[in-house]
Structures are given as structure tokens and as C-alpha cells.
Design an enzyme around this catalytic site. Structure first.
Site, PDB file in Angstrom:
ATOM      1  CG  ASP A   1      40.161  38.411  34.139  1.00 31.55           C
ATOM      2  OD1 ASP A   1      40.977  37.508  33.861  1.00 31.55           O
ATOM      3  OD2 ASP A   1      38.939  38.263  34.027  1.00 31.55           O
TER       4      ASP A   1
ATOM      5  CG  HIS B   1      41.798  36.355  37.798  1.00 34.59           C
ATOM      6  ND1 HIS B   1      40.669  36.089  37.054  1.00 34.59           N
ATOM      7  CD2 HIS B   1      41.355  36.926  38.951  1.00 34.59           C
ATOM      8  CE1 HIS B   1      39.587  36.493  37.718  1.00 34.59           C
ATOM      9  NE2 HIS B   1      39.993  37.010  38.874  1.00 34.59           N
TER      10      HIS B   1
END
Length: 336
Positions: free
Chosen positions: A136, A159
Site C-alpha cells: 500500500d 502505492h
């Protein structure tokens, strides 16, 4: 002092009757230093397998953050490895005057919601000289945080480095005075990002991203005011978190997507004071990169490639010089 390895229970059922959001938790500790070269292992594999992000038929349930610091002041965390957290790896919530440095945060790219370092409702936080590879956000900065410095970070997979998300469930939020300086992002799903939900309020302002190198990064520069991380479609709403005075300076590298710059802002509260300087984002695949702007007020200086802002809806675009780049005195390069 952590010089060995702290290992979490393998089975999530060990948390029955306990707070599923917590594992290692420090509350209200002042002048704490944690260091020692040791490892914290969240043993998150079974948590990931049970996540609704992994399998939509699974129920969506809370999972622990490996290490949480809550209401701590004058905190130092350095020279540690945090791996395979159940959810987020390290969180600073309601903290003041924090220095986190020389950290390695590692989890598979497929591990859900495993943010590397999460900063919420905190002031005066500096994260530097660290390597973060997760599933993430490498670093996420949310809700009512300010005076945040992110310096010399290696990120990817993951991310990217994110402001937000902000404004979920029509909430009010502010993030301001943030500087990201000297970062290397490789094979991430986003680069440097600001993400807000429709219907929120508050502001994200005085934020600078500079001296960033991208390697095969999808969405290298992105402001998304239509963020929707939901199993159901999000409703169109006019209220929005105000995004203003954001600078992107000395950002170079390659984009894995044709759209290298995306400013998708609110019709009713356009982004103002977006500034780009010395931006060169070439395609990884040899094609052509492009920019997209919606309801964005943008100025630039020097070479910007792809040019900002090309849009098919020019009536929504106002390009004019509104601000000078945010001046934040930090230097250095990502050399980890």
C-alpha cells in the site's frame, strides 16, 4: 532497545476478545527512543488471506497495526526493520516532535492495506533515510497533520507517497506544511499523490514534492479529488476538500502509464496554486506521455514534459501564475 526479533502470533484468532486494531502500542510516552537494529515481524500472511481486499467474499474486518505510537512527544524511532505487518506497519497518531530514521519496512506487493508509515493528527514529524516496500502507501499523511518532512526515502513496490485520503464520509480534515524531498520510487502504482473523497471539507495546502526520481511508476504525479475506495460506487457530491498551493519541482524519470500528470479537481472547489518546475517524465514503453487537468489552476517554470495542462475541457482550466514554489529548506538525494 530491540536487538532481536519480536514475532506476532500467526493466527488472527489470538486477537479474539482483544482490540483487533493493535499489536505493539505505545500511549502517552514522552522522550522515548526505540532503536537497536532488531526486527518486528507481524506474521501477516493469514490476516491478508482473510482480507476482503484479497477476496471480496471475505468480511471486511479490522486488522492490527504492527507498531502504534499514540499521543507521544519527543519520540525517536531508528535503525529497525518492520516486516509483514497484519495491516499498517507503523503509525504515529496524535504525536508531536517525531524523528523516524534508518528504517526498513518490507511486505509483499500483494499484501493488502500494509501502509509503511502512517501519520495522522500529528505535528512536527520527520521521516528520513528509510527503505519502504509494501502493498500500500509507502507513506500516508492524513487528517489534521502539519509540519511533516519526508526526506531521502526509497519506495517501491507500493502505492507511492500519499497525502490522504481526506474527507471520507463527509468529514472535515486538514493537512498543511508538508515537504517531500529526495525520494526514489520504483514500480509503484502511484508516485506522489493527493487523494480526497467527494463530500469532504477542509484543506490540503502548502505541500511541496521535490527532487523525486521515478522508475516505471504508474500515475507519477496525481491529485484525485474523486477518490473512491469502496465496493459500492461513490455518490457525486459538490462539497470538497480544498487543494491549494502545491508544488512539484525537479521530478524526473519514467512513467508506466501514458498519463504521467493527472489533476482531477472539484468543479465547485478547483485546485489553486499548482506549480510545476523541471518535470521530465518519459514513457517506460517508448510511447508518449500526457497530462490531464480538470478544474485546475496551474503554473510552471522551466521544462515540463509532458506539458501541463492539456485537456479536452479547456473551459475548466485556468492557467496562470498564482504562487511561487513552496520554500522548504531541506536537501539531499535518495541514495539508499
Amino acid at each position: 532497545m530491540i536487538s532481536g526479533t519480536i514475532i506476532a502470533p500467526i493466527n488472527p484468532d489470538a486477537w479474539i476478545g482483544l482490540n483487533r486494531r493493535k499489536w505493539l502500542y505505545f500511549h502517552g510516552v514522552n522522550h522515548l527512543t526505540i532503536e537497536g537494529g532488531g526486527t518486528v515481524n507481524g506474521m501477516g500472511q493469514e490476516w491478508w488471506a482473510r482480507s476482503c481486499k484479497t477476496n471480496s467474499t471475505n468480511p471486511c474486518r479490522h486488522a492490527p497495526t504492527a507498531i502504534t505510537f499514540h499521543r507521544c512527544k519527543n519520540l525517536k524511532v531508528k535503525n529497525l526493520m518492520i516486516v509483514n505487518s497484519q495491516k499498517m506497519h507503523m503509525a504515529f497518531t496524535n504525536c508531536m516532535r517525531v524523528l523516524a530514521s534508518h528504517l526498513q519496512v518490507i511486505a509483499p506487493a500483494t499484501s493488502p492495506n500494509t501502509d509503511g508509515i502512517h501519520i495522522s493528527v500529528s505535528k512536527g514529524v520527520e521521516v528520513k533515510d528509510s527503505i519502504i516496500r509494501t502493498g500500500d502507501d509507502c507513506i500516508s499523511i492524513v487528517s489534521n497533520s502539519s509540519r511533516i518532512r519526508i526526506v531521502n526515502i526509497v519506495c517501491g513496490p507500493g502505492h507511492g507517497i500519499s497525502i490522504g485520503s481526506l474527507g471520507k464520509s463527509n468529514s472535515w480534515s486538514q493537512v498543511h506544511d508538508v515537504m517531500v524531498d529526495a525520494a526514489f520510487l520504483s514500480n509503484t502504482e502511484n508516485g506522489v499523490r493527493i487523494k480526497t473523497w467527494q463530500g469532504g471539507s477542509g484543506f490540503a495546502s502548502n505541500i511541496a514534492f521535490r527532487n523525486v526520481v521515478m522508475d516505471n511508476v504508474s500515475n507519477p504525479i496525481i491529485i484525485d479529488q474523486y477518490y473512491c475506495d469502496s465496493q459500492l460506487p461513490c455518490l457525486n457530491q459538490t462539497l470538497a476538500v480544498k487543494v491549494e498551493n502545491i508544488s512539484f519541482m525537479h521530478i524526473n524519470g519514467t512513467s508506466a502509464t501514458d498519463e504521467a500528470i493527472r489533476f482531477a479537481c472539484s468543479d465547485d472547489s478547483p485546485c489553486e496554486g499548482l506549480y510545476l518546475e523541471d518535470v521530465q517524465l518519459l514513457p517506460s514503453n517508448g510511447e508518449i506521455t500526457r497530462s490531464f487537468c480538470w478544474a485546475a489552476q496551474v503554473s510552471s517554470l522551466g521544462s515540463v514534459d509532458p506539458p501541463a495542462c492539456f485537456s479536452d475541457s479547456e473551459e475548466f482550466i485556468k492557467q496562470k501564475v498564482l504562487i511561487h514554489p513552496v520554500s522548504l529548506e531541506y536537501g539531499g538525494k535518495a541514495t539508499l
